[in-house]
Motif scaffolding. Structure first.
Motif, PDB file in Angstrom:
ATOM      1  N   TYR A  39       0.863  -1.185   0.000  1.00  0.00           N
ATOM      2  CA  TYR A  39       0.000   0.000   0.000  1.00  0.00           C
ATOM      3  C   TYR A  39       0.896   1.231   0.000  1.00  0.00           C
ATOM      4  O   TYR A  39       1.689   1.429   0.915  1.00  0.00           O
ATOM      5  N   GLU A  48      -3.443   6.981   1.685  1.00  0.00           N
ATOM      6  CA  GLU A  48      -4.770   7.461   1.305  1.00  0.00           C
ATOM      7  C   GLU A  48      -5.827   6.459   1.750  1.00  0.00           C
ATOM      8  O   GLU A  48      -5.703   5.259   1.528  1.00  0.00           O
ATOM      9  N   THR A 217      -8.073  -2.410   4.598  1.00  0.00           N
ATOM     10  CA  THR A 217      -7.663  -2.288   3.207  1.00  0.00           C
ATOM     11  C   THR A 217      -7.257  -3.654   2.681  1.00  0.00           C
ATOM     12  O   THR A 217      -7.094  -4.613   3.451  1.00  0.00           O
ATOM     13  N   ASN A 218      -7.043  -3.724   1.386  1.00  0.00           N
ATOM     14  CA  ASN A 218      -6.590  -4.979   0.787  1.00  0.00           C
ATOM     15  C   ASN A 218      -5.251  -5.419   1.368  1.00  0.00           C
ATOM     16  O   ASN A 218      -4.957  -6.602   1.433  1.00  0.00           O
ATOM     17  N   ASP A 259     -10.540   1.315   1.743  1.00  0.00           N
ATOM     18  CA  ASP A 259      -9.518   1.103   0.720  1.00  0.00           C
ATOM     19  C   ASP A 259      -9.629   2.131  -0.405  1.00  0.00           C
ATOM     20  O   ASP A 259     -10.712   2.371  -0.944  1.00  0.00           O
ATOM     21  N   ALA A 260      -8.504   2.729  -0.774  1.00  0.00           N
ATOM     22  CA  ALA A 260      -8.480   3.751  -1.821  1.00  0.00           C
ATOM     23  C   ALA A 260      -8.335   3.169  -3.212  1.00  0.00           C
ATOM     24  O   ALA A 260      -8.451   3.904  -4.202  1.00  0.00           O
ATOM     25  N   TYR A 261      -8.093   1.865  -3.309  1.00  0.00           N
ATOM     26  CA  TYR A 261      -7.789   1.250  -4.606  1.00  0.00           C
ATOM     27  C   TYR A 261      -8.781   0.166  -5.004  1.00  0.00           C
ATOM     28  O   TYR A 261      -9.064  -0.013  -6.180  1.00  0.00           O
ATOM     29  N   PHE A 262      -9.295  -0.569  -4.022  1.00  0.00           N
ATOM     30  CA  PHE A 262     -10.224  -1.659  -4.292  1.00  0.00           C
ATOM     31  C   PHE A 262     -11.524  -1.447  -3.535  1.00  0.00           C
ATOM     32  O   PHE A 262     -11.521  -1.087  -2.356  1.00  0.00           O
ATOM     33  N   ARG A 278     -12.337  -2.496  -8.771  1.00  0.00           N
ATOM     34  CA  ARG A 278     -11.407  -1.396  -8.500  1.00  0.00           C
ATOM     35  C   ARG A 278     -12.167  -0.084  -8.367  1.00  0.00           C
ATOM     36  O   ARG A 278     -13.207   0.118  -8.993  1.00  0.00           O
ATOM     37  N   ARG A 279     -11.628   0.810  -7.561  1.00  0.00           N
ATOM     38  CA  ARG A 279     -12.216   2.143  -7.445  1.00  0.00           C
ATOM     39  C   ARG A 279     -11.689   3.024  -8.561  1.00  0.00           C
ATOM     40  O   ARG A 279     -10.485   3.027  -8.848  1.00  0.00           O
ATOM     41  N   GLU A 280     -12.582   3.760  -9.187  1.00  0.00           N
ATOM     42  CA  GLU A 280     -12.155   4.740 -10.182  1.00  0.00           C
ATOM     43  C   GLU A 280     -11.434   5.866  -9.466  1.00  0.00           C
ATOM     44  O   GLU A 280     -11.990   6.513  -8.575  1.00  0.00           O
ATOM     45  N   ARG A 281     -10.186   6.081  -9.828  1.00  0.00           N
ATOM     46  CA  ARG A 281      -9.347   7.028  -9.089  1.00  0.00           C
ATOM     47  C   ARG A 281      -9.187   8.335  -9.850  1.00  0.00           C
ATOM     48  O   ARG A 281      -9.266   8.391 -11.069  1.00  0.00           O
TER      49      ARG A 281
END
Length: 284
Positions: A39, A48, A217-218, A259-262, A278-281
């Motif tokens: 991370y 994040e 988080t992941n 989680d900021a990514y997943f 996945r999260r749209e970043r």
């Protein structure tokens, strides 16, 4: 907004805000050379994190899992110390789905720390606070509700009166486990807080497990990686081991609030990633 269909229910992630916290605090005694591979952090050693509620629509009902970091609830000092770059826009997210806060039937509070519970209330024009989800029943464990109202010397910094007093007439508590709808269970786990709960839904051979802050988080998949924020880290480790193995054997989706990514990861029986949302970043 990302979404995921699980059996007869659908999850949509709402915008609950973003903050940056110290990576060392988020991974406890785990050395940075280890967690840093999983991370990323910035030059201040901060990672994040999201505070995004999960809207779960099922059987004609709208359920919300936790409520975001809220709006205009934090002081300038708190905004700085917690690295808050964006506060909640949950009601705007609901509006995009042709819903409003009044359409929420049930709120499931995994625990009542400020970054999960600030969205329960909002400031009024008179300077007080009022319930945001006025028509909802709010579920949490009896242990969590007791500590929320009578915090100890440590938890007083995260259990705030303005987050519980305006909604106390809506709160319903349970002890070990409650089935809210067929297949949807809320289960007391302890660990992160004494009253922390996880959420499990199973239908038509599909399952999601919301571990909340037991697996924030992941990168917290390792059962031994517990946060410094955990009040009972050994309990967290044992509960993670129990419920992650439970999910692995059932090919479950694990969903995330922070989680900021997943948004979600589906693991096979060996604990290997089989599918992801996945999260749209975007850049702040």
């Amino acid at each position: 907004m990302e979404s995921l269909q699980i059996g007869r229910g659908r999850i949509t992630w709402l915008n609950g805000g973003v903050n940056f916290l110290d990576g060392g605090a988020m991974f406890g005694v785990v050395p940075k050379p280890l967690w840093g591979k999983k991370y990323p952090c910035n030059d201040k050693n901060q990672i994040e994190l999201r505070t995004d509620p999960l809207l779960f629509q099922i059987d004609g009902k709208n359920l919300l899992i936790d409520t975001g970091i809220g709006n205009h609830k934090l002081t300038e000092k708190q905004l700085r110390n917690f690295g808050v770059l964006e506060e909640s826009s949950v009601e705007s997210s609901l509006s995009e789905l042709d819903l409003s806060a009044d359409d929420i039937d049930i709120v499931l509070m995994t625990h009542l720390h400020f970054d999960h519970a600030c969205g329960l209330t909002s400031r009024t024009d008179e300077g007080g606070y009022a319930s945001v989800f006025r028509n909802a029943d709010i579920f949490t464990t009896d242990i969590e509700w007791a500590e929320m109202r009578n915090p100890n010397i440590r938890s007083i910094n995260t259990y705030w009166e303005e987050n519980w007093k305006p909604v106390e007439h809506q709160v319903k508590t349970f002890q070990q486990e409650i089935e809210l709808l067929p297949g949807l269970r809320m289960i007391h786990s302890g660990g992160h807080s004494d009253g922390h709960a996880i959420i499990i839904f199973e239908d038509s051979g599909e399952m999601f497990i919301h571990m909340a802050d037991l697996m924030a988080t992941n990168a917290h998949q390792n059962k031994l990686w517990a946060m410094a924020y955990d009040d009972y880290p050994v309990t967290s480790v044992h509960q993670k081991e129990k419920w992650m193995d439970f999910g692995y054997q059932r090919n479950a989706w694990f969903t995330f609030y922070h989680d900021a990514y997943f948004r979600a990861i589906k693991f096979n029986k060996f604990g290997e990633q089989e599918d992801v949302v996945r999260r749209e970043r975007y850049e702040y």
